[in-house]
Design an enzyme around this catalytic site. Structure first.
Site, short mmCIF file in Angstrom:
data_model
loop_
_atom_site.label_atom_id
_atom_site.label_comp_id
_atom_site.label_asym_id
_atom_site.label_seq_id
_atom_site.Cartn_x
_atom_site.Cartn_y
_atom_site.Cartn_z
N HIS A 1 -3.37 -9.36 -1.67
CA HIS A 1 -3.56 -7.97 -1.21
C HIS A 1 -4.53 -7.90 -0.04
O HIS A 1 -4.29 -7.21 0.95
CB HIS A 1 -4.05 -7.09 -2.36
CG HIS A 1 -4.38 -5.70 -1.91
ND1 HIS A 1 -3.41 -4.84 -1.43
CD2 HIS A 1 -5.56 -5.02 -1.81
CE1 HIS A 1 -3.97 -3.70 -1.07
NE2 HIS A 1 -5.28 -3.77 -1.28
N HIS B 1 -10.64 -2.10 7.21
CA HIS B 1 -11.35 -2.98 6.28
C HIS B 1 -11.85 -4.26 6.96
O HIS B 1 -12.81 -4.87 6.50
CB HIS B 1 -10.44 -3.38 5.12
CG HIS B 1 -10.21 -2.28 4.15
ND1 HIS B 1 -11.23 -1.61 3.53
CD2 HIS B 1 -9.06 -1.73 3.67
CE1 HIS B 1 -10.72 -0.69 2.71
NE2 HIS B 1 -9.40 -0.74 2.79
N ASP C 1 0.82 -1.21 0.00
CA ASP C 1 0.00 0.00 0.00
C ASP C 1 0.86 1.27 0.00
O ASP C 1 0.81 2.06 0.93
CB ASP C 1 -0.94 -0.04 1.22
CG ASP C 1 -1.79 -1.30 1.24
OD1 ASP C 1 -2.95 -1.24 0.83
OD2 ASP C 1 -1.27 -2.37 1.62
N HIS D 1 -4.05 -0.37 6.21
CA HIS D 1 -2.81 0.41 6.25
C HIS D 1 -2.22 0.42 7.65
O HIS D 1 -2.25 1.41 8.37
CB HIS D 1 -3.08 1.84 5.77
CG HIS D 1 -3.54 1.89 4.35
ND1 HIS D 1 -3.78 3.04 3.67
CD2 HIS D 1 -3.78 0.88 3.47
CE1 HIS D 1 -4.16 2.76 2.43
NE2 HIS D 1 -4.17 1.45 2.29
#
Ligand SMILES: *[C@@H]1O[C@H](CO)[C@@H](O)[C@H](O)[C@H]1NC(C)=O
Length: 333
Positions: A214, A223, A50, A251
């Site tokens: 990912h 998320h 990221d 992140h």
């Protein structure tokens, strides 16, 4: 009555049919051999996710520390867990973003090794074929981004999985445009990919198996879990005794252990902009480490041991974990 010729015909048909069916079932993942460069056969790897923001949001600082640590450890290669270019991937192969966010950011000598990259959802918001194009390798020889593939390093095999097509919401919510060329029909793409990963893991005789995608399987960050991967990919990883699942997407830097301690879930998504404070409660027996700032991860792999370390933006180790395995398939913590 059947003649000899008829039988011959039938046999030929059977052979052809078997070949065709076999090819369909075993549409193998591309396999890359990347053996260790150190004489003792051990491997050192950097993992970042990221990241691509033209050096901003501390991307350059993380890159600088990756360079220092990469030098100390004499790393073999670098793994990137997706969301390579923000916000919308690359426009085309000539997009200056490629230089500004990759070549001109990861400048340390030790980072001029092979990079193995997967795509993230933000990459799918741009021109996916550009990131997969061999032209990028000509522009910067350390670049290698593929959808799903295997890197075989002898004692360890890395299975890279294209996870964006798993997530249903991208196909229904219409919030962004995605480049689904080569992915549709989605059900077929995903089911073939799962079969390929399952078969490749089955066939692997490596001491260690590491799967990279990912998207999260488990995460306490913004998320959270990716239910499609929990339902469809996780059972395969468990059945095939995968050691580590490594992802980006959230992140942060994070280490979640499974209840039985076998499969470890590692998030290395701190390559640039971090999500401060966005954390949900998690079972403390499983949550080994959570950090909502920037940084990266290292892997040290030997025949009998894997060591993981997370580094922050100052190059300080903020979490370490290791496990040993003396007989193939038997785990001793
Ligand atoms: C960069 O990292 C420092 C140290 O963790 C942090 O205080 C600062 O907020 C970060 N900057 C950005 C833009 O994220």
């Amino acid at each position: 009555m059947k003649t000899m010729k008829d039988y011959k015909c039938t046999i030929i048909h059977l052979v052809v049919y078997t070949l065709v069916v076999f090819e369909k079932v075993a549409a193998e993942l591309q396999r890359i051999d990347h053996g260790p460069s150190k004489p003792d056969g051990s491997l050192d790897i950097l993992v970042v996710g990221d990241w691509g923001r033209r050096g901003m949001y501390n991307q350059s600082k993380v890159a600088f520390q990756m360079g220092k640590v990469g030098e100390e450890l004499d790393v073999d290669f670098i793994i990137a867990t997706g969301d390579n270019f923000y916000d919308h991937g690359l426009i085309d192969e000539e997009d200056p973003m490629f230089f500004e966010s990759f070549t001109e950011v990861y400048t340390s000598n030790s980072l001029q090794k092979q990079w193995y990259l997967v795509l993230g959802n933000h990459d799918y918001e741009g021109n996916v074929l550009a990131q997969l194009s061999p032209v990028l390798k000509e522009r910067d020889s350390k670049w290698l981004c593929l959808r799903s593939f295997i890197v075989n390093s002898g004692i360890v095999e890395f299975f890279f999985v294209d996870t964006t097509p798993f997530q249903e919401k991208y196909f229904i919510e219409g919030k962004h445009n995605y480049d689904w060329r080569g992915v549709l029909p989605r059900e077929e793409y995903v089911s073939n990919l799962l079969k390929d990963v399952d078969m490749a893991l089955e066939e692997s005789s490596a001491q260690w198996k590491i799967v990279i995608g990912h998207h999260t399987i488990f995460s306490a960050s913004q998320h959270g879990n990716t239910q499609e991967l929990v339902d469809q990919l996780l059972p395969i990883l468990e059945a095939k005794e995968v050691d580590l699942y490594i992802n980006g997407h959230d992140h942060c830097l994070q280490h979640i252990s499974s209840q039985d301690g076998r499969l470890q879930f590692l998030t290395s998504g701190g390559g640039s902009k971090a999500w401060k404070g966005d954390t949900n409660p998690w079972n403390p027996n499983e949550m080994k480490f959570y950090y909502d700032g920037q940084g990266f991860m290292t892997l040290h792999v030997t025949k009998n041991k894997i060591g993981v370390a997370f580094y922050d933006v100052f190059g300080v180790i903020i979490h370490k974990w290791s496990t040993t395995k003396y007989t193939h398939g038997v785990l001793e913590q």
